[in-house]
Design an enzyme around this catalytic site. Structure first.
Site, short mmCIF file in Angstrom:
data_model
loop_
_atom_site.label_atom_id
_atom_site.label_comp_id
_atom_site.label_asym_id
_atom_site.label_seq_id
_atom_site.Cartn_x
_atom_site.Cartn_y
_atom_site.Cartn_z
CD GLU A 159 24.24 1.00 61.78
OE1 GLU A 159 23.57 0.40 63.08
OE2 GLU A 159 23.13 1.87 61.55
CG HIS A 192 17.55 -1.84 62.43
ND1 HIS A 192 18.50 -2.34 61.39
CD2 HIS A 192 17.83 -0.75 63.18
CE1 HIS A 192 19.26 -1.13 61.06
NE2 HIS A 192 18.77 -0.08 62.44
#
Length: 326
Positions: A159, A192
């Protein structure tokens, strides 16, 4: 008179093109990252070992491709850089040791309250955790745990490489460093939202609860993303954001509601407050570029003064033209 104006127009068009290419490249990376999680069709939950292994392989592949995306963007946007793509993405030797220590120390200061909270509730457990950190066998057990590997290694590494190290260099030439710090986390926060799909598929909660949780997750992941983006821009290293991301994953969100109900809540609230204040005081000093050397990504920042001088010159020429006509 027309040639300078045409030159300025071409420069503005090139800037707009560079911005669009940068934003679309960031969007492409975000879609590739999230999309790679759903390449493997499975009815199993996300914490099942086989699902974890497949998804880890997918995001590691996307992360490995992210330097190629940045390299392609450099070519398409006609950006001139004097360092390698890896250095631009914060993978470099100069200032590595302070970049690995100081940002992590800063993050631990912020978690002063939760750390004291844990030590007060379970002193033996807290001491055992400190001892296990120095125990080779404990680390071996962690490495064999796929959930731990995902949360503490693969997720932070991939990430930060994709959403910070790759995206920030592509946004800085368009938005400038400050705006990029707050723009890049939006891709991270929106990414997300894919958890809604799985929550809905498993029918764990009603849709209202799922959306509420997703909204809260978007909020704190965006705020956290801005913090790690700030660290990346200040240090020019990706190792600091990765380690801080891993530490925060291990700690979770600070449980202030539990602290308010604790018998020693006065002491705990003081430590929570002290941690937050010390974090704000130390945020700039501990991320001072002095510790980390030249920051490659900052060399991509636009030079608004050049454009301003061109605009000022055009305005002056227009005034002179009007005066000559009168």
């Amino acid at each position: 008179m027309l040639e300078p104006e045409h030159g300025l127009i071409r420069q503005e068009e090139h800037t707009h093109t560079r911005c669009w290419v940068g934003v679309l490249s960031c969007l492409l990376l975000a879609c590739l990252y999230v999309g790679s999680l759903y390449v493997w069709r499975s009815s199993l939950p996300r914490d099942h070992p086989s699902v974890i292994k497949r998804r880890c392989a997918s995001v590691l592949l996307v992360s490995a491709l992210s330097p190629a995306v940045v390299k392609t963007w450099i070519h398409w946007a006609d950006v001139r850089v004097d360092v390698s793509v890896w250095e631009l993405m914060g993978v470099r030797v100069e200032g590595f040791i302070p970049a690995a220590i100081l940002p992590l120390l800063l993050t631990m200061v912020f978690y002063l309250g939760p750390l004291v909270h844990t030590a007060m509730d379970n002193p033996d457990g807290f001491t055992a955790e400190l001892k296990s950190a120095m125990d080779v066998q404990s680390w071996r057990l962690c490495v064999e745990d796929v959930v731990w590997l995902r949360n503490q290694v693969v997720a932070p590494l991939t990430e930060e490489l994709v959403f910070r190290a790759a995206m920030l260099p592509m946004l800085v030439p368009c938005t400038g460093p400050t705006a990029a710090i707050f723009t890049a986390p939006l891709f991270f926060g929106v990414a997300h939202f894919h958890h809604i799909i799985e929550q809905r598929r498993l029918c764990k909660d009603c849709m209202n609860v799922i959306l509420l949780v997703a909204g809260m997750q978007f909020l704190y992941t965006t705020v956290f993303g801005a913090f790690t983006a700030f660290m990346f821009m200040r240090t020019g290293h990706v190792v600091g954001p990765v380690l801080c991301h891993s530490f925060c994953n291990s700690q979770g969100l600070p449980d202030i509601s539990s602290a308010l109900q604790h018998p020693q809540r006065s002491v705990l609230l003081v430590t929570y407050l002290m941690g937050a204040l010390l974090f704000l005081v130390l945020l700039v000093p501990l991320t001072d570029p002095f510790f980390y050397g030249a920051i490659p990504v900052c060399s991509l920042a636009p030079a608004p003064s050049v454009l301003q001088r061109s605009l000022a010159k055009r305005e002056k020429d227009m005034v002179c033209m009007c005066e000559s006509e009168s």
